[in-house]
Design a protein around this motif. Structure first.
Motif: not given
Length: 470
Positions: A52-69
């Motif tokens: 719903l927001t820019l914050a959510t979009a960035v949050k999801e991508l950053v979490e993917n990066s963290v999950d990828a090590g």
């Protein structure tokens, strides 16, 4: 095992602003092929994630990066995210066998069925983030798996289907680019553009939380407006210490003083706030003055008593709030402010509001982040003195409501004192026209119900219809 400390909990602080707190969980580095979750489990998993927001979009991508090590994550924006959001990392990358399922709904490498939820140790598991982002923007991915010699660029359509694949130079890791976020929803897109400063500020606050708790992960965020210089607004060093991360975000002097205060307060809604709207004050009939301090009015069948000093004080206070431009006193030498990167950015984006409050700054956009702003002038007014604490309070308010005119609490106290001295006093006799003027003024301000010190400006005395029935 890769540990990260994160769980977001939002609550309301005593100023009515949202405060984000972080709690401890652990995250491992998952492995496995991307495959569809079975349909039964899809329905059992909690409701679909919607960006719903820019914050959510960035949050999801950053979490993917963290999950990828990843140990390095770089967030780049253009026009504060309106034109482009790009998140790059040095994680494991995506295997070629997983290209097709990367952005399909309910496709994930984290779980296979509902029972796997018990063992989830990653941020994401629903397989919906990239699918949702595909539907809302033009999404492309450049990735190089740890087992590959060359990277690959992947372009997806709005349904999450892979439509283009080509070799692309890249070191190990993944870059996800979102162009024209929310462009597929025209109304939402216009709203997003109109409120971009607020969206951008909220995104930075969320990212700030990740910067603090992501030990061992270097996170940077930069923005470019037009053809101007790309500006870094957040940066950590990848330290293994959360304390050092706090220092990188808030400055070394603030490390020992970070305290989140959450509280709630009760608010009594008076009768007149639900029964009288401020457009109706002009229709009130003046009955007379009581005890040289209160105006008795009638509106339809209701009788009200209005405090003549409190109501005039509130009107004068609001006029001072709206129209006063405080004069500044030049400092002998420019003063460093030791602001965080986010606070510095908020100040620079709202410089005109600071000027109306009497603060002047020297801005050097080419200087190092957190050293771009120096104070050169402070507001002065007889016995009132102001300083960096007032600037920090303004930044706090503007981070939640960018572009909205506001005053530090001490300026409001000064205005309240001025308003009190210039207002009609208790004991002053008033004629009908003077009383009518005070009542009409109440309808010209948005919140006429209390004086600046909190005292009610009016009370409901009686309803004549009820009295006649008795």
């Amino acid at each position: 095992m890769f540990y990260i400390y994160f769980y977001i909990c939002e609550c309301t602080c005593f100023r009515g602003h949202t405060v984000t707190s972080c709690f401890l969980i652990s995250v491992s580095e998952p492995a496995g092929a991307i495959r569809a979750i079975d349909k039964h489990s899809v329905h059992q998993i909690c409701s679909g994630q919607v960006v719903l927001t820019l914050a959510t979009a960035v949050k999801e991508l950053v979490e993917n990066s963290v999950d990828a090590g990843a140990t390095s994550i770089d967030v780049k924006l253009k026009e504060c995210g309106v034109e482009l959001v790009e998140v790059s990392d040095n994680g494991k990358g995506v295997e070629e066998a997983n290209f097709e399922g990367l952005t399909l709904k309910h496709h994930t490498s984290k779980i296979r069925d509902f029972s796997d939820l018990i063992h989830v140790e990653t941020f994401g598991f629903r397989g919906e983030a990239l699918s949702s982002l595909c539907a809302l923007s033009d999404l492309s991915v450049v990735t190089c798996h740890e087992s590959s010699q060359v990277g690959t660029k992947l372009v997806f359509d709005h349904k999450g289907h892979l439509v283009q694949k080509s070799p692309h130079p890249r070191q190990q890791g993944t870059t996800v680019s979102l162009q024209q976020l929310f462009s597929t929803l025209p109304v939402r897109h216009k709203e997003f553009q109109r409120n971009i400063k607020k969206e951008y500020a909220k995104m930075l606050h969320i990212l700030q939380s990740y910067c603090i708790i992501s030990v061992g992960v270097r996170i940077t965020c930069s923005n470019q407006n037009g053809q101007g210089k790309r500006t870094t607004v957040l940066c950590t060093s990848g330290s293994q210490s959360m304390r050092e991360n706090i220092g990188a975000i808030f400055g070394p002097k603030q490390v020992g003083a970070i305290i989140f205060v959450c509280t709630s307060y009760l608010h009594n809604t008076a009768y007149h706030q639900t029964k009288v709207n401020y457009y109706m004050f002009k229709d009130m009939v003046i009955i007379g003055q009581f005890n040289l301090g209160f105006i008795i009015t009638k509106l339809n069948s209701d009788i009200f008593m209005i405090d003549q000093h409190a109501t005039d004080e509130k009107y004068n206070f609001e006029m001072l709030q709206q129209h006063t431009v405080l004069q500044g006193q030049k400092l002998i030498a420019p003063q460093k402010l030791h602001l965080t990167a986010v606070s510095e950015n908020v100040l620079m984006e709202n410089i005109e509001i600071f000027r109306k409050n009497g603060f002047e700054f020297l801005i050097d956009e080419d200087a190092q982040v957190m050293e771009r702003v120096k104070l050169v002038s402070l507001p002065t007014s007889k016995n009132w003195t102001f300083g960096p604490a007032d600037i920090e309070e303004l930044i706090f308010m503007l981070s939640d409501s960018p572009g909205i005119m506001c005053r530090p609490s001490r300026v409001r106290q000064m205005f309240a004192s001025r308003a009190c001295r210039k207002s009609v006093m208790i004991g002053t006799a008033l004629n009908v026209s003077e009383m009518k003027k005070l009542v009409v003024h109440m309808g010209e301000i948005e919140q006429p119900w209390n004086c600046p010190h909190g005292r009610p400006t009016m009370r409901h005395l009686a309803n004549l219809d009820v009295i006649s029935q008795d």
